[in-house]
Design an enzyme around this catalytic site. Structure first.
Site, PDB file in Angstrom:
ATOM      1  N   HIS A  31       3.385   0.394 -10.475  1.00 29.42           N
ATOM      2  CA  HIS A  31       3.887   0.687  -8.965  1.00 29.42           C
ATOM      3  C   HIS A  31       2.553  -0.883  -8.218  1.00 29.42           C
ATOM      4  O   HIS A  31       1.398  -0.249  -8.723  1.00 29.42           O
ATOM      5  CB  HIS A  31       4.558   1.650  -7.765  1.00 29.42           C
ATOM      6  CG  HIS A  31       4.452   1.099  -6.318  1.00 29.42           C
ATOM      7  ND1 HIS A  31       3.857   0.031  -5.286  1.00 29.42           N
ATOM      8  CD2 HIS A  31       6.384   0.804  -6.336  1.00 29.42           C
ATOM      9  CE1 HIS A  31       4.752  -0.172  -4.873  1.00 29.42           C
ATOM     10  NE2 HIS A  31       6.343   0.318  -4.922  1.00 29.42           N
ATOM     11  N   GLU A  44       9.218  -6.562  -7.614  1.00 25.78           N
ATOM     12  CA  GLU A  44       8.293  -6.330  -6.473  1.00 25.78           C
ATOM     13  C   GLU A  44       7.698  -7.488  -6.174  1.00 25.78           C
ATOM     14  O   GLU A  44       6.684  -6.513  -6.259  1.00 25.78           O
ATOM     15  CB  GLU A  44       8.332  -4.898  -6.605  1.00 25.78           C
ATOM     16  CG  GLU A  44       9.146  -3.726  -7.333  1.00 25.78           C
ATOM     17  CD  GLU A  44       9.237  -2.107  -6.282  1.00 25.78           C
ATOM     18  OE1 GLU A  44      10.324  -2.344  -5.441  1.00 25.78           O
ATOM     19  OE2 GLU A  44       8.018  -1.816  -6.299  1.00 25.78           O
TER      20      GLU A  44
HETATM   21  P1  13P Z   1      10.312  -0.951   0.849  1.00 30.44           P
HETATM   22  O1  13P Z   1      11.538  -1.371   0.166  1.00 30.44           O
HETATM   23  O2  13P Z   1       9.419  -0.497   1.562  1.00 30.44           O
HETATM   24  O3  13P Z   1       9.907  -2.917   0.937  1.00 30.44           O
HETATM   25  O4  13P Z   1       9.499  -1.028  -0.583  1.00 30.44           O
HETATM   26  C1  13P Z   1      10.009  -1.511  -1.848  1.00 30.44           C
HETATM   27  C2  13P Z   1       9.044  -0.469  -2.888  1.00 30.44           C
HETATM   28  O5  13P Z   1       7.298  -0.243  -2.949  1.00 30.44           O
HETATM   29  C3  13P Z   1       9.467   0.164  -4.038  1.00 30.44           C
HETATM   30  O6  13P Z   1       9.044   1.148  -4.893  1.00 30.44           O
END
Ligand code: 13P
Length: 233
Positions: A85, A157
């Protein structure tokens, strides 16, 4: 569809227990994966969710103070685990090599990794998007068997989208998904970053998205329910 919930470092024990009660009321056709903070893993008690973790140690069980080994996660029934992450890459300075090792440790225990990748705003603006994503994906997967690659779940992401309320355009998402699909043709790819019950109709326009990794929304069962209803209808 996969709906993976990343609670991050939220919810005390009491809060988690009532949260779990609310979450238990959601019925969905999608595969829902709950990735609670490590202490709350011991309190998992739902039939509509699969169990996940937000992290695993790069080390095996033994003298590694504060770490949680893959075999320990397995013993608590964990089936999925987020790795790489961006918050861990940034805050804990996790490297691509460590992430590759974590994936190996998870597979050794039969736990499915959810590998995160994504670029910063600066990387995107300086034309490094493709390079960053390729490096994150290739370094994490080059030693995997083809079966392991197929089992892997990747979550794209964009870092600039996490927790900001900003989402990429469908074209921007498609560009990265096509890149990941080329590198890993049979791997499921999720989108994560400010996905919510307001923008799901727009995100749904991207047919390449096979699920979502949700941060903020994971903590709001009411809104999550609406999100899932819109996603599935
Ligand atoms: P948000 O949905 O709060 O933007 O976070 C995404 C995330 O980091 C999930 O791993």
């Amino acid at each position: 569809m996969i709906v993976a919930l990343n609670n991050k470092s939220n919810l005390t024990k009491e809060e988690f227990l009532s949260y779990q009660e609310e979450l238990g009321k959601i019925t969905c056709a999608s595969t829902m994966i709950l990735c609670a903070s490590p202490l709350n893993i011991a309190n998992y008690n739902l039939t509509n969710c699969h169990w996940g973790s937000q992290n695993v140690s790069k080390d095996l069980v033994g003298a590694h103070t504060g770490e949680i080994a893959a075999s320990q996660l397995k013993s608590y029934g964990v089936e999925y685990c987020i790795v790489g992450h961006s918050e861990r890459r940034q805050d804990q300075k996790e490297t691509n090599e460590e992430i590759a090792q974590k994936i190996q440790n998870l597979y050794a225990e039969g736990i499915k990794p959810i590998l995160c990748c994504g670029e910063t705003k600066e990387e995107r603006e300086s034309g490094k998007l493709i390079e960053v994503i390729e490096q994150e994906i290739i370094s994490a997967t080059e030693n995997l068997t083809s079966e392991e690659k197929d089992e892997l779940i990747v979550a794209y992401e964009p870092i600039w989208s996490i927790g900001t309320g900003l989402i990429p355009t469908i074209e921007e998402i498609e560009e990265v998904f096509k890149l990941i699909n080329n590198l890993l043709p049979n791997t499921k790819v999720l989108y994560g970053g400010s996905a919510n019950d307001k923008n799901i109709d727009e995100l749904k326009q991207c047919s390449l998205i096979e699920g979502y990794l949700l941060g903020g929304l994971s903590l709001k069962p009411e809104n999550l329910k609406v999100f899932i209803e819109k996603l599935e209808n």
